[in-house]
Design a protein around this motif. Structure first.
Motif, PDB file in Angstrom:
ATOM      1  N   UNK A   1       0.833  -1.208   0.000  1.00  0.00           N
ATOM      2  CA  UNK A   1       0.000   0.000   0.000  1.00  0.00           C
ATOM      3  C   UNK A   1       0.866   1.256   0.000  1.00  0.00           C
ATOM      4  N   UNK A   2       1.995   1.192   0.716  1.00  0.00           N
ATOM      5  CA  UNK A   2       2.905   2.342   0.742  1.00  0.00           C
ATOM      6  C   UNK A   2       3.444   2.627  -0.654  1.00  0.00           C
ATOM      7  N   UNK A   3       3.848   1.549  -1.359  1.00  0.00           N
ATOM      8  CA  UNK A   3       4.347   1.731  -2.727  1.00  0.00           C
ATOM      9  C   UNK A   3       3.247   2.310  -3.611  1.00  0.00           C
ATOM     10  N   UNK A   4       2.025   1.867  -3.385  1.00  0.00           N
ATOM     11  CA  UNK A   4       0.892   2.400  -4.153  1.00  0.00           C
ATOM     12  C   UNK A   4       0.636   3.872  -3.813  1.00  0.00           C
ATOM     13  N   UNK A   5       0.842   4.234  -2.539  1.00  0.00           N
ATOM     14  CA  UNK A   5       0.660   5.638  -2.132  1.00  0.00           C
ATOM     15  C   UNK A   5       1.660   6.532  -2.853  1.00  0.00           C
ATOM     16  N   UNK A   6       2.895   6.033  -3.011  1.00  0.00           N
ATOM     17  CA  UNK A   6       3.894   6.800  -3.767  1.00  0.00           C
ATOM     18  C   UNK A   6       3.442   6.890  -5.227  1.00  0.00           C
ATOM     19  N   UNK A   7       3.005   5.756  -5.778  1.00  0.00           N
ATOM     20  CA  UNK A   7       2.554   5.737  -7.168  1.00  0.00           C
ATOM     21  C   UNK A   7       1.411   6.709  -7.431  1.00  0.00           C
ATOM     22  N   UNK A   8       0.521   6.847  -6.429  1.00  0.00           N
ATOM     23  CA  UNK A   8      -0.587   7.807  -6.580  1.00  0.00           C
ATOM     24  C   UNK A   8      -0.086   9.230  -6.757  1.00  0.00           C
ATOM     25  N   UNK A   9       0.940   9.593  -5.974  1.00  0.00           N
ATOM     26  CA  UNK A   9       1.465  10.964  -6.097  1.00  0.00           C
ATOM     27  C   UNK A   9       2.242  11.131  -7.405  1.00  0.00           C
ATOM     28  N   UNK A  10       2.884  10.043  -7.857  1.00  0.00           N
ATOM     29  CA  UNK A  10       3.541  10.109  -9.168  1.00  0.00           C
ATOM     30  C   UNK A  10       2.493  10.436 -10.233  1.00  0.00           C
ATOM     31  N   UNK A  11       1.365   9.746 -10.156  1.00  0.00           N
ATOM     32  CA  UNK A  11       0.318   9.975 -11.159  1.00  0.00           C
ATOM     33  C   UNK A  11      -0.290  11.365 -11.018  1.00  0.00           C
TER      34      UNK A  11
END
Lengths: 248, 248
Positions: free
Chosen positions: A81-91
């Motif tokens: 989920x943490x990696x996904x949270x980073x990915x969300x901000x990338x997007x």
């Protein structure tokens, strides 16, 4: 250019990054590419960034704001989920900036490495692509690199083993890998940030920044170069076939 | 992909190349990328080729035809002229094929390395670009690489010195450089062609082809990996600053 790497072993993580940033050939600056997010005893994240500094700064700024407000990395239940949270901000930043960049032939090229641990779960290591999707390090591929990664890869391929390499050795490999890259490519440069995280620590306890003339870094550089030359000379002498024309 | 390199020292030349060629991911073949042109006692040239196999084959075919007819490399008065003779054939094949390639989004990407010697002149080493223009190796830049050159470069940067490196050591460096590249990139592969040329020989006397399971190559590979790991462990232990939060 940039070179960052993360290594994951049984015992923990080693994270390392260079600090050179350039816009064109004549505008070269120093910039920290390692960012930490810490709730000591509860969770710790180390983020490494390559690509457009303007975009990676935005991503870090948004992640920090969320973290302070108890969201994003602060709230992720698992490391995935943490990696996904980073990915969300990338997007999110891609949504903000990508069209304007591409209109002028720049690419949205931010790559990130996220290492760390959430209490009660194993330490972990992910790469997040410019599209926001995450890739996890594995026992077979125990290190992840972003930026100018080819020069520094052979030494990692030869040396890093998930189940055997100690953290102290992994830290040596990381420094040598970055030092080799700096030697071969001027767009990767000091200071070098190095962080060693042992499984279960849940805080940052071993971090060091090596300036260009750091005596320990110079000692490693020199000793490594000497050891390599000596090792080459210990390789067996190469025998040659009879010349192709000798029986003609 | 391909990896070829030439090393020039006071004592002579070392030329080395891999043999893997691929058109897409599912069509992988073995192909010799090292070509020799010899008039024993008078002149010798070693040519290494990367890029589209179809184009580099054409260039070699034209150079061989000229050589047998006493033109081109056979007639060049200086080594610079020889490099120019190669460049001429590069341009000739570019004239034949470039437009058709680019129409289908392929690039004319042939890079060549030319080493050798003409009687009465120093041995020499050039790179010839896809545009046909030549670049000469120098005392400060005593090796030239084409193809997938980043993985194998750090070991050369650390080790090769024009005025000091022996030919036997240069041959070891070349093999290690190619072996490192094969280890990190599957599109570079055996057999490895290795040629050592001593100043004044004016013929090919030391050439060897190493197959994938050549016991000497395996011995070098294994011994090198062990020596590297040992060298890493001999690097001084890395001390860390007191934690940033320890006085906070």
């Amino acid at each position: 250019m940039t070179y960052c790497l993360g290594i994951k072993t049984n015992d923990g993580l080693v994270m390392a990054s260079d600090s050179r940033t350039n816009a064109g050939f004549d505008q070269v600056n120093v910039c920290r590419k390692m960012h930490t997010f810490e709730a000591p005893g509860e969770r710790v994240f180390i983020l490494l960034a390559s690509g457009s500094l303007s975009c990676s700064q935005s991503i870090v700024t948004l992640l920090e704001r969320d973290f302070q407000e108890g969201r994003g990395l602060a709230a992720a239940e698992t490391f995935y989920d943490a990696a996904r949270a980073v990915g969300e901000q990338v997007r999110r930043v891609a949504d903000l900036d990508r069209a304007a960049l591409e209109r002028d032939d720049y690419r949205f090229n931010v790559h990130l490495i996220l290492g760390g641990q959430i209490r009660g779960q194993p330490h972990d290591l992910y790469l997040i692509y410019p599209q926001g999707n995450p890739l996890r390090a594995s026992e077979d591929s125990p290190f992840l690199q972003i930026g100018e990664c080819k020069y520094g890869r052979p030494i990692l391929d030869r040396g890093i083993r998930h189940d055997r390499t100690t953290l102290q050795d992994a830290a040596r490999y990381a420094l040598i890998s970055i030092d080799s890259t700096m030697r071969s490519n001027v767009t990767v440069g000091p200071p070098i940030d190095l962080l060693v995280y042992a499984d279960g620590e849940l805080r940052v306890s071993r971090y060091r920044r090596f300036a260009a003339k750091d005596p320990d870094l110079l000692a490693i550089h020199t000793q490594w170069e000497q050891a390599l030359r000596k090792a080459v000379q210990e390789v067996p002498e190469i025998d040659f076939d009879p010349p192709p024309s000798s029986d003609g």
